[in-house]
Design a protein around this motif. Structure first.
Motif, PDB file in Angstrom:
ATOM      1  N   GLY A 145       6.855  11.760   3.225  1.00  0.00           N
ATOM      2  CA  GLY A 145       7.211  10.686   2.216  1.00  0.00           C
ATOM      3  C   GLY A 145       6.317   9.804   1.974  1.00  0.00           C
ATOM      4  N   TRP A 146       6.384   8.992   0.809  1.00  0.00           N
ATOM      5  CA  TRP A 146       5.485   7.991   0.489  1.00  0.00           C
ATOM      6  C   TRP A 146       6.180   6.887  -0.401  1.00  0.00           C
ATOM      7  CZ3 TRP A 146       0.088   8.403   1.181  1.00  0.00           C
ATOM      8  CH2 TRP A 146      -0.315   9.821   1.601  1.00  0.00           C
ATOM      9  N   ARG A 147       6.036   5.348   0.038  1.00  0.00           N
ATOM     10  CA  ARG A 147       6.535   4.569  -0.748  1.00  0.00           C
ATOM     11  C   ARG A 147       5.505   3.378  -0.780  1.00  0.00           C
ATOM     12  NH1 ARG A 147      12.483   1.920  -0.021  1.00  0.00           N
ATOM     13  NH2 ARG A 147      12.184   0.188  -1.651  1.00  0.00           N
TER      14      ARG A 147
ATOM     15  N   SER B  96       7.565  -1.793   5.525  1.00  0.00           N
ATOM     16  CA  SER B  96       8.598  -1.889   6.283  1.00  0.00           C
ATOM     17  C   SER B  96      10.048  -1.126   5.836  1.00  0.00           C
ATOM     18  CB  SER B  96       9.055  -3.357   6.044  1.00  0.00           C
ATOM     19  OG  SER B  96       9.203  -3.775   4.857  1.00  0.00           O
ATOM     20  N   GLU B  97       9.976  -0.412   4.499  1.00  0.00           N
ATOM     21  CA  GLU B  97      10.880   0.151   4.024  1.00  0.00           C
ATOM     22  C   GLU B  97      10.687   1.602   3.855  1.00  0.00           C
ATOM     23  OE1 GLU B  97      14.056  -0.494   3.844  1.00  0.00           O
ATOM     24  OE2 GLU B  97      13.767  -2.453   4.686  1.00  0.00           O
ATOM     25  N   PRO B  98      11.162   2.874   4.263  1.00  0.00           N
ATOM     26  CA  PRO B  98      10.779   3.892   3.927  1.00  0.00           C
ATOM     27  C   PRO B  98      11.286   4.482   2.686  1.00  0.00           C
ATOM     28  CG  PRO B  98      12.860   4.070   5.319  1.00  0.00           C
ATOM     29  CD  PRO B  98      12.488   2.564   5.181  1.00  0.00           C
ATOM     30  N   PRO B  99      11.077   5.785   2.167  1.00  0.00           N
ATOM     31  CA  PRO B  99      11.374   6.400   0.891  1.00  0.00           C
ATOM     32  C   PRO B  99      13.154   6.070   0.837  1.00  0.00           C
ATOM     33  CG  PRO B  99       9.640   7.370   1.741  1.00  0.00           C
ATOM     34  CD  PRO B  99      10.067   6.650   2.769  1.00  0.00           C
ATOM     35  N   GLY B 100      13.409   6.009  -0.240  1.00  0.00           N
ATOM     36  CA  GLY B 100      14.967   5.900  -0.364  1.00  0.00           C
ATOM     37  C   GLY B 100      15.605   7.161  -0.580  1.00  0.00           C
ATOM     38  N   VAL B 101      15.419   8.199   0.117  1.00  0.00           N
ATOM     39  CA  VAL B 101      16.094   9.485   0.222  1.00  0.00           C
ATOM     40  C   VAL B 101      16.480   9.921   1.332  1.00  0.00           C
ATOM     41  CG1 VAL B 101      15.800  12.081   0.123  1.00  0.00           C
ATOM     42  CG2 VAL B 101      14.902  10.292  -2.010  1.00  0.00           C
TER      43      VAL B 101
ATOM     44  N   TYR C  82       0.796  -1.160  -0.218  1.00  0.00           N
ATOM     45  CA  TYR C  82      -0.057  -0.083   0.073  1.00  0.00           C
ATOM     46  C   TYR C  82       0.900   1.226  -0.075  1.00  0.00           C
ATOM     47  CZ  TYR C  82       1.365   0.042   4.837  1.00  0.00           C
ATOM     48  OH  TYR C  82       1.877   0.030   6.285  1.00  0.00           O
ATOM     49  N   TRP C  83       0.284   2.395  -0.240  1.00  0.00           N
ATOM     50  CA  TRP C  83       0.999   3.609  -0.037  1.00  0.00           C
ATOM     51  C   TRP C  83       1.282   4.009   1.345  1.00  0.00           C
ATOM     52  CZ3 TRP C  83       3.923   5.574  -3.623  1.00  0.00           C
ATOM     53  CH2 TRP C  83       3.887   5.363  -4.969  1.00  0.00           C
ATOM     54  N   ALA C  84       2.474   3.827   1.967  1.00  0.00           N
ATOM     55  CA  ALA C  84       2.535   4.006   3.220  1.00  0.00           C
ATOM     56  C   ALA C  84       3.126   5.413   3.367  1.00  0.00           C
ATOM     57  CB  ALA C  84       4.009   3.216   3.720  1.00  0.00           C
ATOM     58  N   TYR C  85       2.547   5.937   4.211  1.00  0.00           N
ATOM     59  CA  TYR C  85       2.768   7.535   4.542  1.00  0.00           C
ATOM     60  C   TYR C  85       3.923   7.865   5.596  1.00  0.00           C
ATOM     61  CZ  TYR C  85       1.588  12.479   5.879  1.00  0.00           C
ATOM     62  OH  TYR C  85       1.664  13.573   6.219  1.00  0.00           O
ATOM     63  N   TRP C  86       5.011   8.686   5.397  1.00  0.00           N
ATOM     64  CA  TRP C  86       6.145   8.623   6.200  1.00  0.00           C
ATOM     65  C   TRP C  86       6.464  10.219   6.696  1.00  0.00           C
ATOM     66  CZ3 TRP C  86       9.014   4.339   8.001  1.00  0.00           C
ATOM     67  CH2 TRP C  86       8.691   3.126   7.411  1.00  0.00           C
ATOM     68  N   GLN C  87       7.030  10.247   7.541  1.00  0.00           N
ATOM     69  CA  GLN C  87       7.566  11.767   8.051  1.00  0.00           C
ATOM     70  C   GLN C  87       8.869  11.657   8.587  1.00  0.00           C
ATOM     71  OE1 GLN C  87       4.646  12.742  10.531  1.00  0.00           O
ATOM     72  NE2 GLN C  87       3.118  13.809   9.241  1.00  0.00           N
ATOM     73  N   MET C  88       9.581  12.755   8.332  1.00  0.00           N
ATOM     74  CA  MET C  88      10.976  12.598   8.783  1.00  0.00           C
ATOM     75  C   MET C  88      11.284  13.414  10.097  1.00  0.00           C
ATOM     76  SD  MET C  88      14.565  13.622   6.519  1.00  0.00           S
ATOM     77  CE  MET C  88      14.323  11.911   5.438  1.00  0.00           C
TER      78      MET C  88
ATOM     79  N   TRP D 146      13.583   8.562   8.851  1.00  0.00           N
ATOM     80  CA  TRP D 146      12.209   8.391   8.656  1.00  0.00           C
ATOM     81  C   TRP D 146      11.422   7.853   9.675  1.00  0.00           C
ATOM     82  CZ3 TRP D 146      10.209  10.895   4.548  1.00  0.00           C
ATOM     83  CH2 TRP D 146      10.629  11.137   3.588  1.00  0.00           C
ATOM     84  N   VAL D 147      10.086   8.133   9.893  1.00  0.00           N
ATOM     85  CA  VAL D 147       9.250   7.632  10.981  1.00  0.00           C
ATOM     86  C   VAL D 147       7.921   7.372  10.201  1.00  0.00           C
ATOM     87  CG1 VAL D 147       8.140   7.830  13.054  1.00  0.00           C
ATOM     88  CG2 VAL D 147      10.340   8.833  12.766  1.00  0.00           C
ATOM     89  N   SER D 148       7.192   6.054  10.434  1.00  0.00           N
ATOM     90  CA  SER D 148       5.902   6.038   9.866  1.00  0.00           C
ATOM     91  C   SER D 148       4.999   7.030  10.444  1.00  0.00           C
ATOM     92  CB  SER D 148       5.593   4.579  10.055  1.00  0.00           C
ATOM     93  OG  SER D 148       4.215   4.294   9.729  1.00  0.00           O
ATOM     94  N   SER D 149       4.227   7.580   9.806  1.00  0.00           N
ATOM     95  CA  SER D 149       3.084   8.567  10.473  1.00  0.00           C
ATOM     96  C   SER D 149       2.082   8.112  11.406  1.00  0.00           C
ATOM     97  CB  SER D 149       2.598   9.214   9.316  1.00  0.00           C
ATOM     98  OG  SER D 149       1.495  10.159   9.908  1.00  0.00           O
ATOM     99  N   SER D 150       1.818   8.438  12.549  1.00  0.00           N
ATOM    100  CA  SER D 150       1.003   7.860  13.375  1.00  0.00           C
ATOM    101  C   SER D 150      -0.536   8.347  13.056  1.00  0.00           C
ATOM    102  CB  SER D 150       1.425   8.188  14.824  1.00  0.00           C
ATOM    103  OG  SER D 150       1.280   9.812  14.951  1.00  0.00           O
TER     104      SER D 150
END
Length: 238
Positions: free
Chosen positions: A132-134, A139-144, A102-108, A113-117
């Protein structure tokens, strides 16, 4: 083997090597932002879908994660309200059943990178921050990395450092002021002590010595004693 044949075979080998080199695919490097973002960085990682890592900028102060994503130039589509199915048409087609990705939503945060709560509709991005989105199993954050994003607060930019430095400077100034005040108080206390000591010494000097009145009393007593002795001797002779 003649020289001409050797040259022909060498040219053939070089041509084959060139074809093999061009046929070998090379991995795409993550897209790094080349300029600072006056707002919120948005990173969308399409590598699990055969694409690249793309970075955009949501100018100003986006109201939500969705607003940041769209303002940065990406087009999300929901399968159900609040659940992103595709970004820029990927995956294609939008899955009708959950397959684990799925499109996982992340924040730095602090450069990590931390998965958004919270959901991206409820999130409130911070100017200078990174979203960030991936598309994977989460399990893996965006590659930046933070170093790829110049000026981002999450990457340890000057803004955060300046605030820390200001706080440290303020604490140092307060300490210095307190030290200066303490020194002034000590000096004032020392002066007061010295003055009191001098006054005490002066009083001791005037009170501890023999004053004129006491000398007069002593003189009267001595004279009386001498007269007594003279009178006794006169009586004894007579």
């Amino acid at each position: 083997m003649t020289t001409a044949r050797r040259s022909s075979r060498a040219l053939a080998l070089l041509g084959a090597a060139a074809l093999l080199t061009t046929a070998v695919p090379t991995a795409a490097a993550p897209a790094a932002a080349t300029t600072e973002c006056d707002g919120v960085y948005v990173v969308v990682d399409f590598t699990d879908l055969g694409g690249d890592v793309e970075t955009g900028c949501a100018e100003g102060d986006p109201e939500s994660g969705r607003d940041a994503l769209e303002s940065a130039g990406f087009a999300p589509e929901d399968s159900t309200p609040g659940l992103v199915c595709t970004i820029d048409g990927l995956p294609d087609p939008c899955p009708t059943e959950f397959t684990g990705s799925y499109w996982a939503y992340w924040q730095m945060s602090d450069g990590e990178w931390v998965s958004s709560s919270v959901g991206f509709d409820e999130a409130d991005p911070t100017p200078g921050g990174v979203e960030g989105w991936r598309y994977n199993d989460g399990s893996e954050p965006p590659g930046v990395t933070a170093e790829d994003l110049p000026g981002a607060v999450a990457a340890g930019s000057g803004e955060g450092t300046e605030g820390t430095d200001d706080a440290e400077d303020g604490a140092t100034d307060a300490t210095d002021d307190a030290g200066a005040d303490g020194t002034a108080d000590d000096e004032a206390g020392d002066d007061s002590t010295d003055e009191a000591t001098d006054a005490t010494s002066a009083d001791a000097g005037s009170g501890g010595g023999v004053g004129p009145a006491l000398w007069a009393v002593i003189g009267v007593v001595v004279v009386a004693l001498v007269l007594g002795v003279v009178i006794r001797r006169s009586r004894a002779r007579s």
